[in-house]
Design an enzyme around this catalytic site. Structure first.
Site, PDB file in Angstrom:
ATOM      1  NE  ARG A  15      -0.760   2.136   2.481  1.00 43.32           N
ATOM      2  CZ  ARG A  15      -0.540   3.634   3.367  1.00 43.32           C
ATOM      3  NH1 ARG A  15      -0.227   4.193   2.961  1.00 43.32           N
ATOM      4  NH2 ARG A  15       0.277   3.348   4.789  1.00 43.32           N
ATOM      5  CG  ASP A  16       3.238   3.947   3.212  1.00 40.60           C
ATOM      6  OD1 ASP A  16       3.748   4.784   2.573  1.00 40.60           O
ATOM      7  OD2 ASP A  16       2.947   4.860   3.975  1.00 40.60           O
ATOM      8  CG  HIS A 205       3.651   4.670   9.226  1.00 37.68           C
ATOM      9  ND1 HIS A 205       2.577   3.615   8.699  1.00 37.68           N
ATOM     10  CD2 HIS A 205       3.650   5.579   8.086  1.00 37.68           C
ATOM     11  CE1 HIS A 205       2.801   3.785   7.271  1.00 37.68           C
ATOM     12  NE2 HIS A 205       3.161   5.111   7.103  1.00 37.68           N
ATOM     13  CG  HIS A 207       6.899   7.221   5.608  1.00 34.58           C
ATOM     14  ND1 HIS A 207       7.009   7.498   4.180  1.00 34.58           N
ATOM     15  CD2 HIS A 207       6.247   7.164   6.253  1.00 34.58           C
ATOM     16  CE1 HIS A 207       5.771   7.090   4.166  1.00 34.58           C
ATOM     17  NE2 HIS A 207       5.309   7.278   5.206  1.00 34.58           N
ATOM     18  CB  CYS A 238       1.855  10.597   1.466  1.00 34.35           C
ATOM     19  SG  CYS A 238       0.468  11.079   1.554  1.00 34.35           S
ATOM     20  CG  ASN A 247       6.169   3.482   5.986  1.00 40.48           C
ATOM     21  OD1 ASN A 247       5.782   3.212   4.531  1.00 40.48           O
ATOM     22  ND2 ASN A 247       6.125   3.434   6.800  1.00 40.48           N
TER      23      ASN A 247
HETATM   24  P1  HMG Z   1     -12.745  14.421  -2.892  1.00 37.34           P
HETATM   25  O1  HMG Z   1     -12.227  14.168  -4.077  1.00 37.34           O
HETATM   26  O2  HMG Z   1     -13.096  15.751  -1.988  1.00 37.34           O
HETATM   27  O3  HMG Z   1     -14.409  13.361  -2.790  1.00 37.34           O
HETATM   28  O4  HMG Z   1     -11.855  12.824  -2.349  1.00 37.34           O
HETATM   29  P2  HMG Z   1     -15.419  13.539  -3.664  1.00 37.34           P
HETATM   30  O5  HMG Z   1     -16.675  13.127  -2.464  1.00 37.34           O
HETATM   31  O6  HMG Z   1     -16.075  14.594  -4.164  1.00 37.34           O
HETATM   32  O7  HMG Z   1     -15.507  12.030  -4.348  1.00 37.34           O
HETATM   33  C1  HMG Z   1     -14.633  12.209  -5.437  1.00 37.34           C
HETATM   34  C2  HMG Z   1     -14.529  11.617  -6.198  1.00 37.34           C
HETATM   35  O8  HMG Z   1     -14.422  10.333  -6.033  1.00 37.34           O
HETATM   36  C3  HMG Z   1     -16.004  10.818  -7.221  1.00 37.34           C
HETATM   37  O9  HMG Z   1     -16.868   9.983  -7.958  1.00 37.34           O
HETATM   38  C4  HMG Z   1     -16.786   9.648  -6.104  1.00 37.34           C
HETATM   39  O10 HMG Z   1     -17.999   8.558  -6.429  1.00 37.34           O
HETATM   40  C5  HMG Z   1     -15.552   9.329  -5.645  1.00 37.34           C
HETATM   41  P3  HMG Z   1     -17.067  10.558  -9.417  1.00 37.34           P
HETATM   42  O11 HMG Z   1     -18.424  11.438  -8.935  1.00 37.34           O
HETATM   43  O12 HMG Z   1     -16.140  12.555  -9.529  1.00 37.34           O
HETATM   44  O13 HMG Z   1     -17.158   9.859 -10.566  1.00 37.34           O
HETATM   45  N1  HMG Z   1     -14.710   8.546  -4.644  1.00 37.34           N
HETATM   46  C6  HMG Z   1     -14.452   6.882  -4.476  1.00 37.34           C
HETATM   47  N2  HMG Z   1     -14.421   5.767  -5.097  1.00 37.34           N
HETATM   48  C7  HMG Z   1     -14.046   5.475  -4.923  1.00 37.34           C
HETATM   49  N3  HMG Z   1     -13.643   5.275  -3.232  1.00 37.34           N
HETATM   50  C8  HMG Z   1     -13.909   5.735  -2.651  1.00 37.34           C
HETATM   51  C9  HMG Z   1     -14.253   7.179  -3.139  1.00 37.34           C
HETATM   52  N4  HMG Z   1     -14.908   7.950  -2.241  1.00 37.34           N
HETATM   53  C10 HMG Z   1     -15.015   8.771  -3.316  1.00 37.34           C
HETATM   54  N5  HMG Z   1     -13.536   5.085  -1.464  1.00 37.34           N
HETATM   55  C11 HMG Z   1     -11.209  11.338  -0.886  1.00 37.34           C
HETATM   56  C12 HMG Z   1     -12.118  12.696  -1.014  1.00 37.34           C
HETATM   57  C13 HMG Z   1     -11.353  11.100   0.228  1.00 37.34           C
HETATM   58  C14 HMG Z   1     -12.327  10.046  -1.223  1.00 37.34           C
HETATM   59  C15 HMG Z   1     -10.873  12.233  -1.985  1.00 37.34           C
HETATM   60  O14 HMG Z   1      -9.102  12.252  -0.730  1.00 37.34           O
HETATM   61  C16 HMG Z   1      -9.321   9.863  -1.032  1.00 37.34           C
HETATM   62  O15 HMG Z   1      -9.086   9.069  -1.831  1.00 37.34           O
HETATM   63  N6  HMG Z   1      -7.666  10.720  -0.675  1.00 37.34           N
HETATM   64  C17 HMG Z   1      -7.274   9.309  -0.432  1.00 37.34           C
HETATM   65  C18 HMG Z   1      -5.918  10.290  -0.630  1.00 37.34           C
HETATM   66  C19 HMG Z   1      -4.841   8.864  -0.053  1.00 37.34           C
HETATM   67  O16 HMG Z   1      -4.954   8.042  -0.164  1.00 37.34           O
HETATM   68  N7  HMG Z   1      -3.383   9.053   0.090  1.00 37.34           N
HETATM   69  C20 HMG Z   1      -2.579   8.061   0.712  1.00 37.34           C
HETATM   70  C21 HMG Z   1      -2.466   7.452   1.934  1.00 37.34           C
HETATM   71  S1  HMG Z   1      -2.548   8.956   3.678  1.00 37.34           S
HETATM   72  C22 HMG Z   1      -0.707   8.038   3.793  1.00 37.34           C
HETATM   73  O17 HMG Z   1      -0.257   8.125   2.680  1.00 37.34           O
HETATM   74  C23 HMG Z   1      -0.109   7.917   5.661  1.00 37.34           C
HETATM   75  C24 HMG Z   1      -0.105   7.081   6.018  1.00 37.34           C
HETATM   76  O18 HMG Z   1       1.177   6.051   5.128  1.00 37.34           O
HETATM   77  C25 HMG Z   1       0.678   6.975   7.444  1.00 37.34           C
HETATM   78  C26 HMG Z   1       1.674   8.496   6.965  1.00 37.34           C
HETATM   79  O19 HMG Z   1       2.559   8.189   6.534  1.00 37.34           O
HETATM   80  O20 HMG Z   1       1.230   9.008   7.646  1.00 37.34           O
HETATM   81  C27 HMG Z   1      -1.554   5.943   6.661  1.00 37.34           C
HETATM   82 MG    MG Z   2       2.818   6.408   5.380  1.00 35.04          MG
END
Ligand code: HMG
Ligand code: MG
Length: 299
Positions: A15-16, A205, A207, A238, A247
């Site tokens: 994933r990450d 966690h 990095h 990220c 990480n």
């Molecule tokens: P948005 O654009 O504000 O939300 O995204 P929305 O509700 O307007 O949705 C936009 C479109 O996405 C729509 O589709 C929704 O249906 C669809 P459209 O109508 O335009 O065709 N949608 C989805 N599709 C599939 N699955 C879903 C979903 N939700 C909405 N679950 C949202 C808001 C939260 C969805 C977006 O910002 C997002 O997906 N963000 C994720 C970002 C991400 O994955 N970042 C990396 C992971 S976090 C990380 O790495 C940190 C971590 O490792 C810890 C650390 O290191 O600190 C965990």
């Molecule tokens: Mg991370």
């Protein structure tokens, strides 16, 4: 050394590790990577994310990956879920462990999930409640606990307050993230000293942007933490934390903890073979230090 006798490594490479790479690994490559990690002895593996495919196209095939994974009773597979739609997609694939994710700062939260911190907790409340109702294990991530790419240094009390609010939603576990790899052991000590959540249910966690992840992990372990997220080969980052490295490499934690007498249950050579697989799929040499040392016959 006064370390926990056993360390659990939560493998987040699929994933990450893969979410931030330019190359998109096909479904079969992802499945082979996850299965190689399980073969190496990893018992908790974060497989993918049910996030918006527009935001993270690299993981838009989460459902296909889960469908092809052979269930293994001894391995817990999990996935990130940002909202109810993500939970529904995960449940439809039979996923039994999910992770919700917010941040210690408004700047990062907005860029990563397009929500305020308060807004994210409002979105997660029914997600966590529904998951718990269905007997699904819930992890709660807090990002940028030690520093934010948009707001700079983060007050440990502020980060811990967000962690407590996430815990209050009913999360089974917290994962405290140094998203951009700025933490040093003193900061880890400050955060863990303030945390009022069982250390046995808290993962760290780190990095490894500045090479401090291993020192930070040892600081946490000395304070009783025995759960660490890690990425095979050190891949990742990220997409919404530009410039941050992957990480801490799983190989590096296995080598250092095993060398100090803490058991991880992971076979280093099989793990390196899994990282090599990912490297071939990504057309990129794994950056992890221990991986490179293992590759060189003379080290
Ligand atoms: P948005 O654009 O504000 O939300 O995204 P929305 O509700 O307007 O949705 C936009 C479109 O996405 C729509 O589709 C929704 O249906 C669809 P459209 O109508 O335009 O065709 N949608 C989805 N599709 C599939 N699955 C879903 C979903 N939700 C909405 N679950 C949202 C808001 C939260 C969805 C977006 O910002 C997002 O997906 N963000 C994720 C970002 C991400 O994955 N970042 C990396 C992971 S976090 C990380 O790495 C940190 C971590 O490792 C810890 C650390 O290191 O600190 C965990
Ligand atoms: Mg991370």
């Amino acid at each position: 050394m006064n370390l926990p006798p056993a360390i659990t490594l939560i493998e987040v490479g699929p994933r990450d590790g893969l979410q931030n790479e330019r190359e998109i690994v096909p479904v079969e490559g992802k499945v082979a990577f996850v299965e190689a990690l399980a073969d190496a002895g990893l018992r908790e593996i974060e497989v993918s994310s049910f996030v918006s495919p527009k935001w993270v196209p690299q993981l838009s095939d989460a459902a296909e990956v889960f469908a092809r994974l052979k269930p293994r009773p001894d391995v817990a597979y999990s996935a990130l879920v940002p909202n109810m739609k993500g939970l529904e997609r995960a449940l439809a694939c039979g996923v039994r462990r999910i992770a919700v994710f917010t941040a210690a700062t408004e700047g990062f939260c907005r860029r990563n999930i397009n929500m305020t911190v308060d807004g994210s907790l409002d979105v997660f409340r029914p997600v966590v409640a529904e998951a718990k109702k269905q007997g699904v294990f819930v992890r709660g991530y807090v990002s940028v606990v030690f520093g934010c790419p948009y707001e700079g240094a983060v007050d440990p009390a502020k980060a811990v307050a967000v962690a407590h609010r996430l815990a209050d939603l009913g999360c089974d576990e917290l994962s405290l993230g140094d998203t951009i790899g700025v933490a040093v052991p003193a900061g880890v000590e400050a955060v863990l000293s303030l945390l009022k959540f069982p250390v046995a249910q808290t993962a760290m966690h780190f990095h490894d942007t500045r090479g401090t992840a291993l020192a930070n992990a040892f600081q946490a372990a000395i304070m009783g933490c025995s759960r660490f997220d890690a990425s095979a080969g050190g891949f990742g980052g990220c997409p919404y934390a530009p410039g941050a490295a992957g990480n801490v490499a799983t190989e590096d934690l296995v080598y250092a903890f095993e060398g100090c007498g803490s058991k991880t249950g992971v076979d280093l050579h099989r793990l390196a073979a899994a990282s090599r697989l990912a490297g071939v799929a990504l057309r990129k040499e794994p950056p992890g230090r221990m991986y490179r040392a293992l590759k060189s016959a003379t080290c």
